[in-house]
Design a protein around this motif. Sequence first.
Motif, PDB file in Angstrom:
ATOM      1  N   TYR A   2       0.824  -1.158   0.095  1.00 39.74           N
ATOM      2  CA  TYR A   2      -0.050  -0.093  -0.033  1.00 39.74           C
ATOM      3  C   TYR A   2       0.814   1.144   0.043  1.00 39.74           C
ATOM      4  CZ  TYR A   2      -3.552  -3.382   1.013  1.00 39.74           C
ATOM      5  OH  TYR A   2      -4.441  -4.525   1.130  1.00 39.74           O
ATOM      6  N   ARG A  28      -5.306   1.631   2.696  1.00 42.79           N
ATOM      7  CA  ARG A  28      -6.119   0.641   3.360  1.00 42.79           C
ATOM      8  C   ARG A  28      -6.302   1.461   4.779  1.00 42.79           C
ATOM      9  NH1 ARG A  28      -5.820  -5.252   3.195  1.00 42.79           N
ATOM     10  NH2 ARG A  28      -7.691  -5.757   4.513  1.00 42.79           N
ATOM     11  N   ALA A 417      -7.281  -4.844  -2.815  1.00 41.32           N
ATOM     12  CA  ALA A 417      -7.575  -3.799  -1.942  1.00 41.32           C
ATOM     13  C   ALA A 417      -9.004  -3.157  -2.282  1.00 41.32           C
ATOM     14  CB  ALA A 417      -6.523  -2.690  -1.895  1.00 41.32           C
TER      15      ALA A 417
END
Length: 421
Positions: A2, A28, A417
């Motif tokens: 991420y 996230r 995600a």
Amino acid sequence: MYDLLVVGAGPYGLSIASHAAAAGLNVRVFGRPMASWRDHMPRGMFLKSEPWASNLSDPRGRLRLDVYCAGQGVRARHGEPIPVGMFAEYGLWFARHGAPGVDERTVARIGTVPGGFEAVTEDGETLHARTVALAVGVMPFTEIPAALGGLGPSLVSHSSDHGDLARFAGRDVTVIGGGQAALETAALLAEQGTRVRVLARADRLNWNDVPPPWERPWWRAARSPHSGLGPGWRNWFYAERPGVFRRLPERTRAGVAATALGPAGAWWVRDRVEPAVEVLLGHEVTAAEAAGDGVRLRTLSRTGERGALETGHVIAATGFRPARERLALLADEMRDGLAEAPDGSPRVGRDFESSVPGLFLAGLVTAAGFGPAMRFVHGASFTAGTLVRGVRRRLRTGTGGGRIPAPADRSDEAASAPAAR
């Protein structure tokens, strides 16, 4: 892997996530949405801040509290407090419409690795991110006076420990503190039949005035403008210019953060306290001990008079201390590497980045850097936009050590995600 991991899903975490997703970052979010408001505030409480100063922040400014209230058939009016339960529901609505999907698991540990960070969830999943934003709210920082130490939770608790005060119906409770949390908690206890008293060190209670009308002559507005922290130029500066506040000398900032907007009760709770709650002013608890089924408090008055009182339970509405060492989810070496402000909180730079490159902080823990607004929801808007710009700058320059390769068994992590919306 991420771009940004947001830890915390309260007003600051959700606002940061909304701005990050809109900026195209692979983000996230972890945490129970609006947990403090849903789990740690009793039914019947109200927001102290004005509805127009209690918005979470999305980049387009469309997901305001008044918009949510209108959808529920309620008008958010200046000078009329909003129930905490409605505000919590607003936060959940914001999460659904303005932020990427929230993973409600708790992040148990964060450490540094070459090129970024490694986070481990409560159930053992490991994730990697180039940057992290800690928006953990106030719960890690609860402060209970040392004199009450050693007594278990059946005898002493913090005001934020209670999402329901019903267990105290018909009992005797002493609330320590003179601010909004103490006074509103005492009012709710009295209204359910609890024998309750407030004990405070101050010689008198402070009460906020009824806010001036939203529409008023220009010369009155010029003398005392509205702001997200209350009327007046000083409050306006704290609320609306946190970036300028940060340019003040560090010790000045820390002093203001610790003393500005001190303990005071909202005007609308005063009539619920004064007729129904015993108030003991000018008294400090010096020691406490178990006595029968309750607690014996030893007190000292401002004039040096010693006393004692017995009560069934003590609720400490004594605030929060955002000290570096209380960020227990950070690995020891990472936490120890955080530079400290004079008040013991982590020092942050102009973009809310800590002294650990790529680790950003938000909320109460940044009040010594950006001022009293960071103690309130109102600070979320400035924080979200500024912090995300800092994250983008950090991603462009890198955190040092190169990028983290996706773990072999989680190569689809980024692809799976939740999509930003």
